[in-house]
Design an enzyme around this catalytic site. Structure first.
Site, PDB file in Angstrom:
ATOM      1  N   ARG A 163      12.847  44.368 -14.187  1.00 32.21           N
ATOM      2  CA  ARG A 163      12.767  43.661 -15.262  1.00 32.21           C
ATOM      3  C   ARG A 163      13.191  44.648 -16.235  1.00 32.21           C
ATOM      4  NH1 ARG A 163       7.678  41.602 -16.809  1.00 32.21           N
ATOM      5  NH2 ARG A 163       6.918  43.977 -15.703  1.00 32.21           N
ATOM      6  N   ASN A 209       8.127  39.003 -14.554  1.00 31.63           N
ATOM      7  CA  ASN A 209       7.944  38.740 -13.233  1.00 31.63           C
ATOM      8  C   ASN A 209       6.764  37.211 -12.830  1.00 31.63           C
ATOM      9  OD1 ASN A 209       8.326  41.168 -12.146  1.00 31.63           O
ATOM     10  ND2 ASN A 209       6.343  41.722 -13.245  1.00 31.63           N
TER      11      ASN A 209
END
Length: 89
Positions: A18, A36
């Site tokens: 990320r 996520n």
């Protein structure tokens, strides 16, 4: 606004995916978010010009060094949403 909506699967959580996505998106002048998912995938919504979206889409298939990307499912979507930056949500 043109956006890329993608789901990335493989070893993509717990490997700085990320944050690396944020870095890549900002470097390519994109706005949006990444997060996520409970099933182990990473979801990405990135908006901006086509060149930046293509660069990010290509990078998503590689990911950061510790990641192992198995698959990227991506679509182009139109969005009226205006993002001020690129965030992890």
């Amino acid at each position: 606004m043109q956006c890329l909506h993608a789901f990335v699967s493989g070893r993509v959580q717990g490997v700085w995916f990320r944050q690396s996505t944020v870095d890549q998106a900002i470097a390519n002048g994109l706005t949006g978010w990444t997060r996520n998912l409970p099933d182990g995938r990473v979801e990405v919504m990135a908006c901006g010009d086509e060149a930046g979206l293509l660069l990010l889409e290509a990078w998503l298939s590689l990911g950061p060094e510790l990641a192992t990307v198995a698959e990227v499912e991506s679509t182009r979507v139109e969005s009226d949403e205006c993002y001020s930056g690129f965030d992890i949500i």
